[in-house]
Write a protein that holds these residues in place. Structure first.
Motif, PDB file in Angstrom:
ATOM      1  N   ALA A 192       0.820  -1.209   0.000  1.00 24.06           N
ATOM      2  CA  ALA A 192       0.000   0.000   0.000  1.00 24.06           C
ATOM      3  C   ALA A 192       0.854   1.260   0.000  1.00 24.06           C
ATOM      4  CB  ALA A 192      -0.931  -0.004   1.210  1.00 24.06           C
ATOM      5  N   ALA A 193       1.976   1.224   0.694  1.00 21.18           N
ATOM      6  CA  ALA A 193       2.796   2.420   0.838  1.00 21.18           C
ATOM      7  C   ALA A 193       3.713   2.663  -0.350  1.00 21.18           C
ATOM      8  CB  ALA A 193       3.619   2.335   2.124  1.00 21.18           C
ATOM      9  N   PHE A 194       4.261   1.583  -0.940  1.00 20.14           N
ATOM     10  CA  PHE A 194       5.317   1.769  -1.936  1.00 20.14           C
ATOM     11  C   PHE A 194       4.977   1.205  -3.311  1.00 20.14           C
ATOM     12  CE2 PHE A 194       7.477   1.195   2.257  1.00 20.14           C
ATOM     13  CZ  PHE A 194       7.807   2.526   2.443  1.00 20.14           C
ATOM     14  N   LEU A 195       4.218   0.116  -3.383  1.00 22.16           N
ATOM     15  CA  LEU A 195       3.977  -0.518  -4.679  1.00 22.16           C
ATOM     16  C   LEU A 195       2.785   0.083  -5.411  1.00 22.16           C
ATOM     17  CD1 LEU A 195       4.727  -2.688  -6.712  1.00 22.16           C
ATOM     18  CD2 LEU A 195       3.292  -4.298  -5.445  1.00 22.16           C
ATOM     19  N   PHE A 196       1.656   0.234  -4.730  1.00 22.06           N
ATOM     20  CA  PHE A 196       0.462   0.745  -5.396  1.00 22.06           C
ATOM     21  C   PHE A 196       0.669   2.126  -6.016  1.00 22.06           C
ATOM     22  CE2 PHE A 196      -2.584  -2.052  -2.731  1.00 22.06           C
ATOM     23  CZ  PHE A 196      -2.237  -3.133  -3.519  1.00 22.06           C
ATOM     24  N   PRO A 197       1.373   3.058  -5.360  1.00 24.19           N
ATOM     25  CA  PRO A 197       1.596   4.359  -6.013  1.00 24.19           C
ATOM     26  C   PRO A 197       2.341   4.263  -7.336  1.00 24.19           C
ATOM     27  CG  PRO A 197       2.066   4.515  -3.680  1.00 24.19           C
ATOM     28  CD  PRO A 197       1.873   3.065  -3.985  1.00 24.19           C
ATOM     29  N   LEU A 198       3.156   3.211  -7.507  1.00 25.35           N
ATOM     30  CA  LEU A 198       3.889   3.037  -8.761  1.00 25.35           C
ATOM     31  C   LEU A 198       3.009   2.455  -9.856  1.00 25.35           C
ATOM     32  CD1 LEU A 198       7.245   1.585  -7.363  1.00 25.35           C
ATOM     33  CD2 LEU A 198       6.722   3.960  -7.956  1.00 25.35           C
ATOM     34  N   LEU A 199       1.987   1.683  -9.454  1.00 31.36           N
ATOM     35  CA  LEU A 199       1.142   1.013 -10.430  1.00 31.36           C
ATOM     36  C   LEU A 199      -0.044   1.861 -10.868  1.00 31.36           C
ATOM     37  CD1 LEU A 199       1.039  -2.565  -8.845  1.00 31.36           C
ATOM     38  CD2 LEU A 199       2.549  -1.722 -10.656  1.00 31.36           C
ATOM     39  N   LEU A 200      -0.494   2.781 -10.012  1.00 38.41           N
ATOM     40  CA  LEU A 200      -1.681   3.571 -10.314  1.00 38.41           C
ATOM     41  C   LEU A 200      -1.312   4.877 -11.003  1.00 38.41           C
ATOM     42  CD1 LEU A 200      -3.668   3.114  -6.978  1.00 38.41           C
ATOM     43  CD2 LEU A 200      -4.041   1.924  -9.139  1.00 38.41           C
TER      44      LEU A 200
END
Length: 332
Positions: A185-193
């Protein structure tokens, strides 16, 4: 109830007194209660230095929130505690109370966030301490519970596809640690969205905790549903109720009551699991302790007293929650 012989009881009392007296002497009798660094150093090994709490209480309770604005997290915390206390009385469980409680929680978030009513904006990365712990645990619980009910009902559904999807979700989430979800939630999702869809880190963390807790709550609720005789659902259908009406008004209330001890245990777990958000740079209670003492060489050696203070806060809220659950079990 098993009663111990009187002599054995006296022996246990004497043994407990012998074991607890050093702790009592260290924590109370010879403790230093003022923020006197020299006195604390002189009493090291003899008495506790509770003066570190007096000296660092603002950082412990409110984290890095701006000093001159700390009346806002204090008021937000009091609002949340007032809502939780009012919710202890079942007589207040009405639609009007739910609306007022929702408004109070939104007001607490607005006070913390600012940028409304003339309040200066404060980013969530500066939130911390007790209000952040309460908001994360309460937000995660409120989002997880309805999702858990749907998952439990879906897992018992006669529709193969719906049942398979619910089983896959529950088993997948229960098979990974919460820390991995927080990191995603903190590091991966911001890169994918896409940039326009990126949420602030605090909502992402709350949703992750809710998704994790819902899988465990669903199994608890499913256990309660299995304890209800199938004849009750059939009888409700024979009286003209639709399936959803029978589940909502007949089956679910009984299932939740039977599962209440396990549900309270899960809620306590959610509250304690909120301490894990410190790994994604959100300084809740335990993170605020590291923030308060990590950069101060003078008070850094009194970590034990700080951890005991944080442990007492966790214990107080968990004990209060368990007593509320006990009261609900005996309520009619």
């Amino acid at each position: 109830m098993i009663r111990l012989p009187r002599k054995l009881t006296i022996l246990w009392i004497l043994l407990a007194a012998a074991l607890l007296w050093p702790l009592f002497s260290w924590g109370l009798v010879h403790a230093i209660w003022s923020a006197d660094l020299e006195a604390c150093r002189a009493a090291r090994g003899i008495g506790a230095c509770w003066g570190v709490i007096v000296e660092k209480h603002r950082l412990l309770l409110f984290g890095r929130y701006p000093f001159e604005e700390q009346w806002r997290p204090l008021l937000a915390t009091l609002l949340i505690i007032a809502v939780l206390c009012a919710a202890c009385w079942r007589q207040r469980w009405q639609l009007r109370f739910a609306a007022l409680a929702g408004l109070a929680l939104l007001l607490a978030v607005a006070l913390m966030r600012g940028d409304i009513g003339g309040l200066s904006p404060v980013p969530t990365k500066l939130w911390g301490g007790l209000p952040l712990t309460l908001l994360v645990s309460l937000g995660g619980t409120l989002l997880a519970f309805p999702l858990a009910v749907l998952l439990a009902l879906g897992r018992r559904s006669s529709l193969p596809l719906l049942r398979s999807l619910c089983v896959a979700y529950i088993e997948l989430i229960r098979g990974v640690p919460l820390i991995s979800l927080l990191f995603m939630a903190a590091f991966l999702f911001p890169l994918l969205l896409p940039t326009a869809w990126r949420l602030d880190i605090l909502p992402r963390v709350i949703v992750s905790i809710a998704a994790f807790a819902a899988a465990y709550l669903a199994e608890v609720i499913r256990g309660g549903l299995q304890a209800i005789p199938a004849g009750q659902l059939l009888a409700a259908r024979a009286l003209g109720m639709r399936t959803w009406q029978a589940l909502l008004w007949i089956v679910l209330p009984q299932a939740l009551r039977k599962a209440l001890p396990a549900l309270v245990n899960s809620f306590v777990g959610i509250f304690k699991d909120s301490s894990l958000i410190s790994i994604v740079s959100l300084h809740e209670l335990t993170g605020a302790l590291s923030l308060a003492l990590g950069g101060d060489a003078d008070w850094r050696s009194f970590y034990l007293e700080g951890y005991l203070f944080i442990a007492f806060i966790y214990w107080a809220f968990c004990f209060a929650l368990s007593r509320v659950g006990k009261g609900l079990e005996t309520a009619r």
